[in-house]
Design an enzyme around this catalytic site. Structure first.
Site, short mmCIF file in Angstrom:
data_model
loop_
_atom_site.label_atom_id
_atom_site.label_comp_id
_atom_site.label_asym_id
_atom_site.label_seq_id
_atom_site.Cartn_x
_atom_site.Cartn_y
_atom_site.Cartn_z
N CYS A 1 55.48 46.09 64.02
CA CYS A 1 54.77 46.56 65.24
C CYS A 1 53.57 45.84 65.68
CB CYS A 1 54.89 47.96 65.17
SG CYS A 1 54.23 48.99 66.75
N GLY A 2 53.70 45.31 66.92
CA GLY A 2 52.44 44.88 67.29
C GLY A 2 51.50 45.64 67.75
N ASN A 3 51.74 46.65 68.34
CA ASN A 3 50.58 47.64 68.83
C ASN A 3 50.39 48.63 67.57
OD1 ASN A 3 50.53 47.41 71.58
ND2 ASN A 3 52.88 48.18 71.64
N ASN B 1 60.92 41.27 63.94
CA ASN B 1 62.01 42.31 64.43
C ASN B 1 62.70 41.61 65.51
OD1 ASN B 1 60.07 42.78 65.99
ND2 ASN B 1 59.91 44.91 65.93
N HIS C 1 64.70 40.99 68.97
CA HIS C 1 64.54 41.23 70.52
C HIS C 1 65.50 40.37 71.40
CE1 HIS C 1 60.61 43.22 69.85
NE2 HIS C 1 60.36 42.62 69.13
N ASN D 1 65.95 45.69 69.92
CA ASN D 1 65.08 46.04 70.67
C ASN D 1 65.18 45.18 72.12
OD1 ASN D 1 63.10 47.46 69.13
ND2 ASN D 1 63.13 45.37 67.78
N GLU E 1 63.09 50.73 72.62
CA GLU E 1 63.21 50.08 71.31
C GLU E 1 63.94 50.99 70.14
OE1 GLU E 1 59.14 49.68 69.41
OE2 GLU E 1 58.26 50.42 71.12
N CYS F 1 55.18 47.67 73.56
CA CYS F 1 55.79 47.26 72.46
C CYS F 1 55.12 45.80 72.19
CB CYS F 1 57.26 47.07 72.69
SG CYS F 1 58.12 46.16 71.10
N GLY F 2 54.30 45.60 71.40
CA GLY F 2 53.57 44.34 71.00
C GLY F 2 54.31 43.09 70.59
N THR F 3 55.34 43.44 69.79
CA THR F 3 56.37 42.10 69.46
C THR F 3 57.42 41.92 70.56
OG1 THR F 3 57.90 44.09 68.29
CG2 THR F 3 56.26 42.90 67.03
N GLY F 4 57.40 43.08 71.31
CA GLY F 4 58.48 43.04 72.55
C GLY F 4 57.75 41.94 73.49
#
Length: 298
Positions: free
Chosen positions: A73-75, A182, A184, A215, A233, A242-245
């Site tokens: 999770c980026g955030n 993860n 996307h 996601n 998510e 969503c950081g990774t998003g």
């Protein structure tokens, strides 16, 4: 059990100090569901345990609101950085954090002695369908490893999935698939503001082409340096960020020739800057981290 409520651009989690709070692995999924409930619990998009690590400075053990384990999770990882520095678990402004076996490197930016933003080296984007994972149409491309379901197969390597059609609830969309640790699926649209994401999001998440669920980012390109994004998510639903998003979105936009390599992603909860250094094949994410409140759960 003491906890800290934190968020990055409104993507909020409950943080637990795993150095001092001892909870068994068997207890965690149910506990996470109770804590995450916004009516009967603390409320959040999930729970993150911050643990000791022999491989990095700290471990991030992350769970979605439904109690399922998540890889990254980026955030969340930015808030981990703020947590460990502000609480004196480290005095370094360059740290490493491991999550599900993957190490990320973070640079902390201070304001009056506390962390207010963090830059994360999110590593290389993964584009091979089998590593995301996402199924491809049988016989359409080479590199097939095994059959998975009618009409679709899994392949571990080969061509990436860029601007490829997918039918959801009888409507065709175009998706670009990326893993940032993860999975996307990035879907480009003309209007995301009026999107009924609560209706379409679950059908993307549980589509047969995504064996580990997905996601989904719904994205409108505003200009070469700016995009607007909403995200559904897996295991949580729509979140404010969503950081990774954001990372996956910028990679997808670059692959489709729509943006530059550095992009500001506008989210419901704020803005995050993403840079894809294509020469080094590394994605960098810079964004805020904030503490909301602290408490004790009995």
């Amino acid at each position: 059990m003491k906890f800290t409520k934190m968020h990055g651009c409104g993507n909020d989690y409950i943080y637990v100090n795993g150095f001092t709070e001892k909870i068994t692995q068997e207890e965690k999924p149910e506990l996470v569901q109770r804590l995450s409930d916004r009516h009967f619990g603390i409320g959040g998009d999930g729970v993150i345990f911050i643990n000791p690590s022999d491989e990095a400075d700290f471990e991030m053990e992350m769970y979605n609101a439904d109690g399922s384990r998540a890889e990254m999770c980026g955030n969340g990882i930015r808030c981990v950085a703020k947590f460990v520095y502000d609480k004196g678990l480290t005095d370094k402004t360059d740290i490493s954090v491991i999550s599900c076996g993957k190490i990320k490197y973070l640079q902390l930016f201070l304001n009056e002695g506390e962390v207010d933003s963090v830059r994360v080296n999110m590593g290389a984007p993964e584009l091979a369908p089998g590593r995301i994972p996402v199924l491809v149409e049988a016989g359409e491309k080479s590199g097939v490893d095994r059959s998975v379901c009618d009409g679709y197969v899994m392949k571990q390597s080969g061509e990436s999935i860029v601007d490829e059609p997918i039918t959801v609830q009888g409507k065709e969309y175009k998706m670009t698939c990326v893993s940032m640790g993860n999975p996307h699926a990035v879907v480009l649209m003309d209007d995301v503001t009026n999107l009924q994401i609560e209706k379409i999001g679950p059908h993307f998440e549980n589509h047969e082409r995504f064996p580990n669920r997905i996601n989904t980012e719904f994205v409108k390109v505003l200009d070469r340096k700016t995009v607007q994004m909403r995200v559904w998510e897996r295991g949580t639903g729509e979140t404010l960020a969503c950081g990774t998003g954001c990372c996956a979105t910028v990679v997808a936009c670059v692959l489709n020739g729509l943006t530059d390599d550095t992009v500001t992603v506008k989210l419901l909860g704020g803005e995050i800057e993403i840079t894809w250094d294509r020469e080094a094949d590394l994605v960098y994410m810079t964004g805020p981290a904030a503490t909301v409140f602290e408490g004790e759960w009995s």
